[in-house]
Motif scaffolding. Structure first.
Motif, short mmCIF file in Angstrom:
data_model
loop_
_atom_site.label_atom_id
_atom_site.label_comp_id
_atom_site.label_asym_id
_atom_site.label_seq_id
_atom_site.Cartn_x
_atom_site.Cartn_y
_atom_site.Cartn_z
N LYS A 185 -48.45 22.52 51.88
CA LYS A 185 -47.08 22.72 51.41
C LYS A 185 -46.26 23.58 52.37
O LYS A 185 -45.12 23.90 52.08
CB LYS A 185 -47.11 23.37 50.02
CG LYS A 185 -47.76 22.49 48.98
CD LYS A 185 -47.85 23.16 47.64
CE LYS A 185 -48.53 22.24 46.65
NZ LYS A 185 -48.74 22.88 45.35
N SER A 190 -44.59 24.52 56.25
CA SER A 190 -44.16 23.95 57.53
C SER A 190 -45.16 24.38 58.60
O SER A 190 -45.97 25.28 58.38
CB SER A 190 -42.76 24.46 57.88
OG SER A 190 -42.83 25.85 58.20
N GLU A 191 -45.07 23.76 59.76
CA GLU A 191 -45.98 24.12 60.85
C GLU A 191 -45.82 25.59 61.24
O GLU A 191 -46.80 26.30 61.46
CB GLU A 191 -45.73 23.22 62.06
CG GLU A 191 -46.74 23.43 63.17
CD GLU A 191 -46.56 22.46 64.32
OE1 GLU A 191 -46.93 22.83 65.46
OE2 GLU A 191 -46.04 21.35 64.10
N GLU A 251 -44.72 28.05 59.31
CA GLU A 251 -45.27 28.89 58.24
C GLU A 251 -46.80 28.90 58.28
O GLU A 251 -47.43 29.94 58.08
CB GLU A 251 -44.81 28.38 56.87
CG GLU A 251 -43.33 28.59 56.59
CD GLU A 251 -42.87 27.87 55.35
OE1 GLU A 251 -42.02 28.41 54.64
OE2 GLU A 251 -43.36 26.74 55.08
N TRP A 252 -47.37 27.73 58.55
CA TRP A 252 -48.84 27.65 58.61
C TRP A 252 -49.38 28.52 59.74
O TRP A 252 -50.35 29.25 59.56
CB TRP A 252 -49.28 26.20 58.77
CG TRP A 252 -50.77 26.03 59.00
CD1 TRP A 252 -51.38 25.61 60.13
CD2 TRP A 252 -51.82 26.31 58.06
NE1 TRP A 252 -52.74 25.59 59.97
CE2 TRP A 252 -53.05 26.02 58.70
CE3 TRP A 252 -51.86 26.77 56.75
CZ2 TRP A 252 -54.29 26.16 58.09
CZ3 TRP A 252 -53.09 26.92 56.13
CH2 TRP A 252 -54.29 26.63 56.80
#
Length: 198
Positions: free
Chosen positions: A97, A99-100, A102-103
């Motif tokens: 869930k 974004s790249e 955020e991940w």
């Protein structure tokens, strides 16, 4: 022993669940392969899964089991409960869930926190991550945790055993937490229809 009140799923089901607990946490001589992770590590994983699934009965049971295993292993002092609850907070976040960007930030923050746990109990953080990854089928988390577990274990047999041990705890806990969390609601529903002898 006299059994007076038959459980909803019957004694046979409860016996199978108890047998599964025996296999996952104690082993069966001559029938189950030797464990690669310790009893204490399996109990830590069970505690985090109980926290993740919010099963009060399982939390109480596995908190006692962790404390007993810590005494048996003469484990060093550590505020394990707070750290494992905090790890559960981290692991609740589903990478699918995010974004790249955020991940990537989450991975950096998790690795920093995992290092804190690993200074108290080496390797445990990635075991917890892999267990939660299995529980919710989160490939991102499983990949991340497996990379750490794999790099820390040269032996393929040991690696396979570690993953087997973690998977066994997850399978048991998913069944146990589902049953323990829902028992009171099921009984309440049945009692609302006048069904008391469960």
């Amino acid at each position: 022993m006299t059994r007076t009140k038959t459980p909803l799923l019957g004694w046979a089901f409860n016996d199978v669940l108890n047998e599964l607990h025996q296999i996952v946490f104690e082993g069966v001589p001559g029938e189950t392969p030797p464990f690669e992770i310790t009893h204490l590590e399996r109990e830590y994983i069970a505690y985090v899964l109980a926290c993740y699934y919010q099963c009060g009965r399982c939390l109480d049971f596995h908190e006692r089991a962790v404390n007993l295993a810590r005494r048996k292993e003469n484990a060093p002092e550590w505020n394990w409960k707070d750290d494992l609850v905090s790890a559960t907070l981290f692991l609740h976040l589903d990478g699918k869930k995010l974004s790249e960007m955020e991940w990537e930030r989450w991975v950096k923050a998790w690795r920093s926190y995992a290092h804190r746990i690993d200074t108290k109990h080496p390797g445990l953080a990635c075991y917890l991550g892999y267990a939660i990854g299995i529980a919710r089928h989160d490939k991102h988390l499983m990949d991340l945790a497996f990379e750490s577990i794999s790099s820390a274990n040269e032996s393929k047999d040991r690696l396979k055993g570690i993953i087997r041990d973690i998977d066994g705890v997850v399978i048991f806990m998913k069944a146990a937490t589902s049953k323990n969390r829902s028992d009171s609601t099921i009984l309440s529903h049945l009692q609302s229809r006048g069904i008391e002898d469960v």
